[in-house]
Design an enzyme around this catalytic site. Structure first.
Site, PDB file in Angstrom:
ATOM      1  N   HIS A  73       0.844  -1.205   0.000  1.00  0.00           N
ATOM      2  CA  HIS A  73       0.000   0.000   0.000  1.00  0.00           C
ATOM      3  C   HIS A  73       0.882   1.259   0.000  1.00  0.00           C
ATOM      4  CE1 HIS A  73      -3.119  -2.590   2.296  1.00  0.00           C
ATOM      5  NE2 HIS A  73      -3.650  -2.358   1.117  1.00  0.00           N
ATOM      6  N   LYS A  77     -17.985  -5.517   7.977  1.00  0.00           N
ATOM      7  CA  LYS A  77     -16.759  -6.280   7.733  1.00  0.00           C
ATOM      8  C   LYS A  77     -15.900  -6.225   8.991  1.00  0.00           C
ATOM      9  CE  LYS A  77     -13.320  -6.436   4.020  1.00  0.00           C
ATOM     10  NZ  LYS A  77     -12.868  -5.757   2.798  1.00  0.00           N
ATOM     11  N   ARG A 123      -2.429  -6.265  -8.361  1.00  0.00           N
ATOM     12  CA  ARG A 123      -1.332  -7.187  -8.056  1.00  0.00           C
ATOM     13  C   ARG A 123      -1.287  -8.329  -9.061  1.00  0.00           C
ATOM     14  NH1 ARG A 123      -3.424  -7.555  -2.038  1.00  0.00           N
ATOM     15  NH2 ARG A 123      -5.254  -7.260  -3.335  1.00  0.00           N
ATOM     16  N   SER A 128      -2.978  -7.499   3.190  1.00  0.00           N
ATOM     17  CA  SER A 128      -3.169  -7.380   4.641  1.00  0.00           C
ATOM     18  C   SER A 128      -3.487  -8.754   5.245  1.00  0.00           C
ATOM     19  CB  SER A 128      -4.317  -6.417   4.945  1.00  0.00           C
ATOM     20  OG  SER A 128      -4.051  -5.155   4.401  1.00  0.00           O
TER      21      SER A 128
HETATM   22  P1  ADP Z   1      -9.985  -3.475  -0.158  1.00  0.00           P
HETATM   23  O1  ADP Z   1     -10.621  -4.209   0.970  1.00  0.00           O
HETATM   24  O2  ADP Z   1     -10.741  -2.284  -0.632  1.00  0.00           O
HETATM   25  O3  ADP Z   1      -9.483  -4.350  -1.299  1.00  0.00           O
HETATM   26  P2  ADP Z   1      -7.249  -3.268   0.677  1.00  0.00           P
HETATM   27  O4  ADP Z   1      -6.729  -2.539   1.857  1.00  0.00           O
HETATM   28  O5  ADP Z   1      -7.076  -4.753   0.677  1.00  0.00           O
HETATM   29  O6  ADP Z   1      -8.728  -2.810   0.531  1.00  0.00           O
HETATM   30  O7  ADP Z   1      -6.569  -2.687  -0.649  1.00  0.00           O
HETATM   31  C1  ADP Z   1      -6.716  -1.365  -1.068  1.00  0.00           C
HETATM   32  C2  ADP Z   1      -6.141  -1.232  -2.447  1.00  0.00           C
HETATM   33  O8  ADP Z   1      -4.740  -1.470  -2.426  1.00  0.00           O
HETATM   34  C3  ADP Z   1      -6.681  -2.220  -3.484  1.00  0.00           C
HETATM   35  O9  ADP Z   1      -6.780  -1.574  -4.737  1.00  0.00           O
HETATM   36  C4  ADP Z   1      -5.637  -3.296  -3.536  1.00  0.00           C
HETATM   37  O10 ADP Z   1      -5.625  -3.974  -4.787  1.00  0.00           O
HETATM   38  C5  ADP Z   1      -4.382  -2.460  -3.364  1.00  0.00           C
HETATM   39  N1  ADP Z   1      -3.277  -3.257  -2.829  1.00  0.00           N
HETATM   40  C6  ADP Z   1      -3.268  -4.051  -1.758  1.00  0.00           C
HETATM   41  N2  ADP Z   1      -2.075  -4.653  -1.580  1.00  0.00           N
HETATM   42  C7  ADP Z   1      -1.280  -4.205  -2.594  1.00  0.00           C
HETATM   43  C8  ADP Z   1       0.063  -4.477  -3.008  1.00  0.00           C
HETATM   44  N3  ADP Z   1       0.815  -5.332  -2.344  1.00  0.00           N
HETATM   45  N4  ADP Z   1       0.517  -3.842  -4.112  1.00  0.00           N
HETATM   46  C9  ADP Z   1      -0.288  -2.991  -4.796  1.00  0.00           C
HETATM   47  N5  ADP Z   1      -1.555  -2.716  -4.483  1.00  0.00           N
HETATM   48  C10 ADP Z   1      -2.061  -3.312  -3.399  1.00  0.00           C
END
Ligand code: ADP
Length: 160
Positions: free
Chosen positions: A16, A40, A89, A127
């Site tokens: 992130h 959630k 990803r 995460s």
């Molecule tokens: P959500 O529950 O909305 O998917 P996340 O916190 O999991 O929220 O992710 C937020 C955004 O960050 C999403 O667009 C996700 O694809 C992106 N993201 C998460 N991990 C990575 C990573 N390792 N590299 C690039 N983008 C990421």
């Protein structure tokens, strides 16, 4: 142009952070927006997640951290943001992200979704992966910042 980077960030990972850093060079302002979703179950509260992100993004002058509930496009309108930022990803991310981008367009025609490809070292990182490792006492120092790693250790120790 103001961009919103919405997500759960439960917790924020180096993947992130990489997206935040790179997008901060592309947009006038990036608002990292923690989705507060009562439906959630999150490990960290919305307030904790906002504080965690603030702590590790404070050195980016054009990055702001906030939280929101409800529709992302409504929040984007409120903040006068024209772009929603999402990270991609792997191929499996693409299908749901494209569906979401199209849906958001039907709700507000002006909104554009911009996808940034992950830095390849982080393409496996989520995460959930971090929580799974931390839960069983594994080291997550290469996946999150030092403070988040501490927060995870504290959380799982308290739970025991
Ligand atoms: P959500 O529950 O909305 O998917 P996340 O916190 O999991 O929220 O992710 C937020 C955004 O960050 C999403 O667009 C996700 O694809 C992106 N993201 C998460 N991990 C990575 C990573 N390792 N590299 C690039 N983008 C990421």
């Amino acid at each position: 142009m103001i961009a919103i980077y919405p997500g759960s960030f439960d917790p924020i990972t180096l993947g992130h952070l990489d997206i935040i850093e790179r997008s901060s060079k592309l947009f006038e302002k990036v608002i990292v927006a923690v989705l507060s979703n009562p439906g959630k179950k999150a490990l960290f509260s919305t307030e904790q997640r906002v504080a965690q992100i603030q702590e590790c993004t404070q050195h980016f002058p054009n990055v702001e951290v906030d939280s929101f509930s409800g529709l992302t496009v409504e929040y984007a309108k409120l903040r006068q943001a024209g772009v929603l930022l999402r990270g991609l990803r792997v191929l499996s991310d693409f299908e749901k992200e494209l569906q979401m981008a199209h849906t958001n367009k039907t709700l507000w025609e002006e909104i554009e979704t911009v996808f940034l490809a992950t830095t390849k070292e982080y393409s496996f990182l989520s995460s959930s992966v971090v929580k799974e490792i931390a839960q069983f006492g594994g080291s997550v120092h290469h996946l999150v910042t030092e403070n988040i790693a501490k927060d995870l250790v504290n959380y799982y120790q308290l739970k025991q």
